[in-house]
Design a protein around this motif. Structure first.
Motif, PDB file in Angstrom:
ATOM      1  N   TYR A 509      -9.568  29.092  33.390  1.00  0.00           N
ATOM      2  CA  TYR A 509      -8.254  29.419  33.916  1.00  0.00           C
ATOM      3  C   TYR A 509      -7.409  29.827  32.811  1.00  0.00           C
ATOM      4  O   TYR A 509      -5.989  29.560  32.996  1.00  0.00           O
ATOM      5  CB  TYR A 509      -8.069  28.270  34.624  1.00  0.00           C
ATOM      6  N   ASN A 510      -7.801  30.063  31.740  1.00  0.00           N
ATOM      7  CA  ASN A 510      -6.935  30.320  30.407  1.00  0.00           C
ATOM      8  C   ASN A 510      -6.260  29.285  29.814  1.00  0.00           C
ATOM      9  O   ASN A 510      -5.387  29.609  29.038  1.00  0.00           O
ATOM     10  CB  ASN A 510      -5.875  31.657  30.965  1.00  0.00           C
ATOM     11  N   PHE A 511      -6.836  28.159  30.153  1.00  0.00           N
ATOM     12  CA  PHE A 511      -6.045  26.806  29.391  1.00  0.00           C
ATOM     13  C   PHE A 511      -6.908  26.622  28.195  1.00  0.00           C
ATOM     14  O   PHE A 511      -8.248  27.132  28.104  1.00  0.00           O
ATOM     15  CB  PHE A 511      -6.148  25.863  30.257  1.00  0.00           C
ATOM     16  N   ALA A 512      -6.654  26.104  27.177  1.00  0.00           N
ATOM     17  CA  ALA A 512      -7.008  25.904  25.764  1.00  0.00           C
ATOM     18  C   ALA A 512      -7.070  24.818  25.107  1.00  0.00           C
ATOM     19  O   ALA A 512      -5.896  23.990  25.348  1.00  0.00           O
ATOM     20  CB  ALA A 512      -6.571  27.061  24.817  1.00  0.00           C
ATOM     21  N   TRP A 513      -7.848  24.246  24.417  1.00  0.00           N
ATOM     22  CA  TRP A 513      -7.783  22.992  23.596  1.00  0.00           C
ATOM     23  C   TRP A 513      -8.280  23.365  22.124  1.00  0.00           C
ATOM     24  O   TRP A 513      -9.394  24.439  22.056  1.00  0.00           O
ATOM     25  CB  TRP A 513      -8.246  21.850  24.392  1.00  0.00           C
ATOM     26  N   ASP A 514      -8.146  22.513  21.312  1.00  0.00           N
ATOM     27  CA  ASP A 514      -8.749  22.499  19.985  1.00  0.00           C
ATOM     28  C   ASP A 514     -10.111  22.319  19.831  1.00  0.00           C
ATOM     29  O   ASP A 514     -10.558  21.180  20.645  1.00  0.00           O
ATOM     30  CB  ASP A 514      -8.011  21.640  18.763  1.00  0.00           C
ATOM     31  N   SER A 515     -11.005  22.858  18.878  1.00  0.00           N
ATOM     32  CA  SER A 515     -12.392  22.659  19.006  1.00  0.00           C
ATOM     33  C   SER A 515     -12.686  22.838  17.403  1.00  0.00           C
ATOM     34  O   SER A 515     -12.172  23.851  16.963  1.00  0.00           O
ATOM     35  CB  SER A 515     -13.046  23.371  19.939  1.00  0.00           C
ATOM     36  N   ASP A 516     -13.834  22.297  17.043  1.00  0.00           N
ATOM     37  CA  ASP A 516     -14.368  22.778  15.593  1.00  0.00           C
ATOM     38  C   ASP A 516     -15.609  22.241  15.608  1.00  0.00           C
ATOM     39  O   ASP A 516     -16.156  21.298  16.360  1.00  0.00           O
ATOM     40  CB  ASP A 516     -13.506  21.882  14.514  1.00  0.00           C
ATOM     41  N   ARG A 517     -16.488  22.813  14.513  1.00  0.00           N
ATOM     42  CA  ARG A 517     -17.898  22.571  14.400  1.00  0.00           C
ATOM     43  C   ARG A 517     -18.207  23.147  13.206  1.00  0.00           C
ATOM     44  O   ARG A 517     -17.765  23.883  12.722  1.00  0.00           O
ATOM     45  CB  ARG A 517     -18.796  23.208  15.700  1.00  0.00           C
ATOM     46  N   SER A 518     -19.574  22.724  12.609  1.00  0.00           N
ATOM     47  CA  SER A 518     -20.183  23.484  11.445  1.00  0.00           C
ATOM     48  C   SER A 518     -21.673  23.359  11.673  1.00  0.00           C
ATOM     49  O   SER A 518     -22.330  22.776  12.689  1.00  0.00           O
ATOM     50  CB  SER A 518     -19.673  22.525  10.333  1.00  0.00           C
TER      51      SER A 518
END
Length: 788
Positions: A509-518
């Protein structure tokens, strides 16, 4: 000073023993021997009446040899010194007194690299620099290499190598990822004048590159700095194509420690060749095929590099700093499969890169250190805000006042990239037979931008304004050993891979949120080569890893969505090579067998109206490459090669199970080349030369989409109803033949090369990546002027 200069010329050899040698210069009867000098490692000596010259101390390994006559170079090549074998070597100068007609009785240039356990193909760019071909077209003639394009000059490209393509094959220039040089420095634009050679690694990559290539890599090697040089080339060609290149380096006196140089190029093309497209028949309202010119595919590429440095100092063997500016403009003509034409969308890129390189030998030349650091700033834009819709005749068919964007939902994207790269190489000679090598590569990218038509987060803000950060570090350690009087060479190595990402992710639906990984991963490699007389036998294995890159993780902000959950690709790579070269170097033939077992293949999955990279399936690849090159007489060379690669989809599940063991689509599995070159000397006046040549490139039909294995056509059988529309080409041909012919006239004074060539001589319809239509017949005229 001579001692320092000697160490620099010997840095590429890990076995640095020295010995006295005698060099015999043959075929000097037409020269005044009092004016003939031989230069090795900066030491200049006059030859005797018998054509011999003695040097007291020459390093074991590859050394550069030059012969000067009346202060002009008539010979310039590399020979291999083996102090344990013999101390007498022969070289021969041609009667025509031209460097490119000189050949050497002994080991030829870069033979050392060819004899390593790695499966490597060396493509000499200087031998073809006068031809009106770009680097990609020249690489396409090399065994096992297929450069895939999506159109004409400046179009997107992928390299297929050993059954793998795209990002599985890494591309470098002097060990630096090619991304740092901008889109103006890519093989679909550049002339061979810009490079010395190209090293193509098939499978196992060298420790020095510290790469996460899954299926091999390509390293563009710049010209070495040896003497003052100023060279200019200009080319005009069909489809309003113009190319200009400049190479310049200034050293001054032969003992000068300082140098300065530049490389520059400008390329423009309208790419307005004819293609077959579909338009709506106004009478029947059905689609019909029409032949039309591409009308919105202008490409403009500018590149300029300036560098300066010092050599032979107590604190550095070579210290160089450089600055690069690159500009790239590309109009977008069509979608990936050429079904939809566009008339106004375009992309631009401006790039500034600064770099620093430091080389030094320590501990009596036992330790060699090479450090390269680069920083790049990119400013990219992509504009697709037109309300018009176009057909292949260049006509706009209607205007949609309620919707912007020809390609999707509209874009007015501006993106800024900051990139940093550092590479450290170190080689330590334990003794004459064993050396340790270390390589480490670190890459950082930070991306931030804006697009009023793009995705938003839960607060309604533009997600591109959230910085996306990507880090990658690859460390490699290896042991290189020689055995049995250096007839056997082995290499053992281990690698560690690490990457981290921090940005945002979106839903459908084109909504976004922060994310991180390694993620961490490890790999290892081993290889052995055996060199009996005239033969080279090689076996190599690598547990290869490819980390997902920044575009696969973060998308492109246009049509590719992000996926921060991607896993690294992994592959078991095996290469077996048998190479034979005759004692007189007139015949060379080589066979390469390869196997790849790929896990977690990263593949673009449609996620309408966008696409998203995912770990989708596995691959099993079996293949062979064969080539033969023959020079029956001095002025004639010919050869051919072919590649067959059986690429199968594995471990599919669910509804995709029907494709189990099917061929990998959109990758040619049978292709080859044939060439012939003939040259004549003293045509119109002494020392001039004419070269005639032709190249034939063949690509067998291949699948655009997967077909169940039981329905796929045989290699040479007639296509079935189920598969005929899915083939490239789909017009009944078994394959596509691209013929190129040319003639080059070399003037000795002034030093000018005039080349006229014709590509796609038979005007055959040629198709490539995702059925993209390649240029029709084209005519090229190129002038290359070497001022000094």
């Amino acid at each position: 000073m001579k001692r320092i200069f000697f160490l620099i010329s010997a840095f590429s050899s890990l076995a640095l023993a020295a010995c006295p040698i005698t060099l015999v210069v043959k075929n000097i009867k037409n020269y005044n021997h009092d004016e003939v000098y031989v230069v090795i490692n900066g030491e200049k000596k006059k030859i005797s009446k018998q054509g011999t010259v003695d040097f007291a101390e020459v390093s074991d390994g590859l050394v550069k040899v030059s012969v000067l006559y009346q202060n002009k170079s008539v010979y310039n090549d590399t020979i291999h010194i083996n102090c344990q074998a013999h101390q007498k070597y022969e070289i021969e100068i041609s009667n025509a007194n031209r460097i490119d007609e000189v050949y050497i009785r002994g080991k030829k240039k870069l033979e050392k690299l060819k004899e390593t356990p790695l499966s490597v193909k060396i493509v000499d760019m200087q031998a073809v620099k006068s031809q009106a071909n770009n680097i990609g077209e020249i690489l396409n003639m090399a065994t096992g290499v297929k450069l895939r394009t999506e159109g004409g000059v400046g179009s997107a490209f992928q390299v297929n190598l050993g059954g793998l393509q795209g990002k599985a094959v890494r591309i470098f220039r002097d060990g630096v990822p090619i991304e740092f040089y901008g889109h103006s420095f890519n093989p679909n634009v550049l002339s061979p004048n810009m490079l010395d050679r190209v090293d193509v690694y098939k499978g196992v990559m060298p420790i020095s590159l510290a790469s996460d290539a899954l299926g091999g890599g390509i390293n563009f090697i710049s010209k070495p700095i040896q003497k003052d040089n100023l060279e200019i080339s200009n080319e005009i060609a069909s489809f309003s194509t113009y190319k200009s290149h400049l190479n310049a380096v200034f050293i001054g006196k032969k003992d000068s420690l300082f140098y300065i140089g530049t490389q520059a190029s400008y390329v423009f093309s309208k790419n307005n060749y004819k293609i077959l497209g579909e338009v709506i028949d106004t009478e029947t309202a059905n689609l019909k095929k029409v032949e039309a010119k591409r009308f919105h595919d202008d490409t403009e590429a500018s590149y300029m590099e300036v560098y300066t440095g010092v050599r032979n100092k107590s604190w550095a063997n070579d210290f160089r700093v450089g600055l690069i500016y690159s500009h790239f403009y590309k109009e977008i003509q069509n979608d990936l499969e050429m079904r939809k034409p566009y008339g106004e969308a375009f992309a631009k890129e401006n790039n500034v890169t600064g770099y620093l390189q430091y080389k030094k030998m320590f501990f009596d030349s036992r330790l060699k250190v090479d450090l390269m650091t680069a920083f790049a700033r990119y400013n990219n834009s992509f504009v697709d805000i037109s309300r018009r819709r176009y057909n292949w005749l260049g006509e706009y068919t209607f205007s949609n006042e309620n919707s912007v964007g020809e390609i999707n939902k509209g874009n007015d994207l501006k993106m800024n990239y900051n990139m940093f790269h550092t590479r450290l190489n170190a080689a330590f000679r334990i003794n004459n037979n064993h050396s340790l090598e270390f390589g480490n590569m670190y890459f950082y990218q930070r991306r931030k931008g804006s697009d009023p038509y793009g995705a938003v987060n839960v607060y309604g803000d533009d997600v591109l304004k959230t910085p996306a950060v990507y880090n990658k570090n690859i460390a490699a350690l290896g042991l290189v050993s020689h055995w049995l009087d250096r007839k056997v060479e082995t290499v053992l190595g281990v690698k560690n891979y690490f990457f981290s990402s921090k940005g945002y992710t979106t839903d459908k639906y084109n909504f976004a949120w922060d994310s991180d990984r390694s993620k961490n991963a490890s790999g290892y490699m081993a290889g052995i080569s055996y060199k009996p007389k005239n033969f080279i036998l090689k076996l190599s294995y690598e547990k290869a890893v490819r980390l997902p890159d920044e575009t696969e993780i973060f998308g492109d902000g246009i049509l590719i969505k992000e996926n921060l959950d991607l896993e690294p690709e992994k592959s078991d790579n095996v290469n077996v090579v048998l190479d034979y070269t005759s004692s007189n170097y007139k015949l060379n033939t080589s066979l390469n067998l390869f196997y790849r077992n790929v896990k977690n293949t990263i593949f673009m999955i449609p996620d309408n109206p966008y696409g998203r990279y995912q770990n989708y399936y596995d691959n099993r690849i079996l293949g062979l490459e064969y080539e033969i090159n023959y020079q029956p007489i001095k002025n004639l060379q010919t050869g051919f090669n072919f590649t067959y690669q059986d690429i199968r989809l594995k471990n599919l599940s669910g509804s995709e199970k029907i494709w189990e063991d099917a061929r990998q689509p959109n990758i040619p599995y049978l292709f080859g080349n044939h060439y012939l070159r003939v040259n004549f000397s003293d045509i119109l006046k002494m020392k001039d030369k004419v070269e005639l040549y032709y190249n034939i490139n063949y690509v067998h039909r291949f699948l655009l989409y997967p077909v169940p294995k039981n329905l796929e056509p045989g290699l040479f059988s007639k296509a079935t109803i189920a598969s005929s529309d899915l083939l490239i080409p789909n017009d009944g041909r078994l394959g596509m033949v691209d013929v190129g012919v040319g003639i080059t006239y070399f003037l000795a004074d002034p030093k000018l090369a005039i080349n006229f060539s014709i590509n796609n001589l038979t005007n055959e319809r040629l198709y490539d990546n995702y059925n993209a239509q390649k240029p029709t017949r084209s005519y090229h005229l190129k002038l290359t002027y070497t001022i000094f």
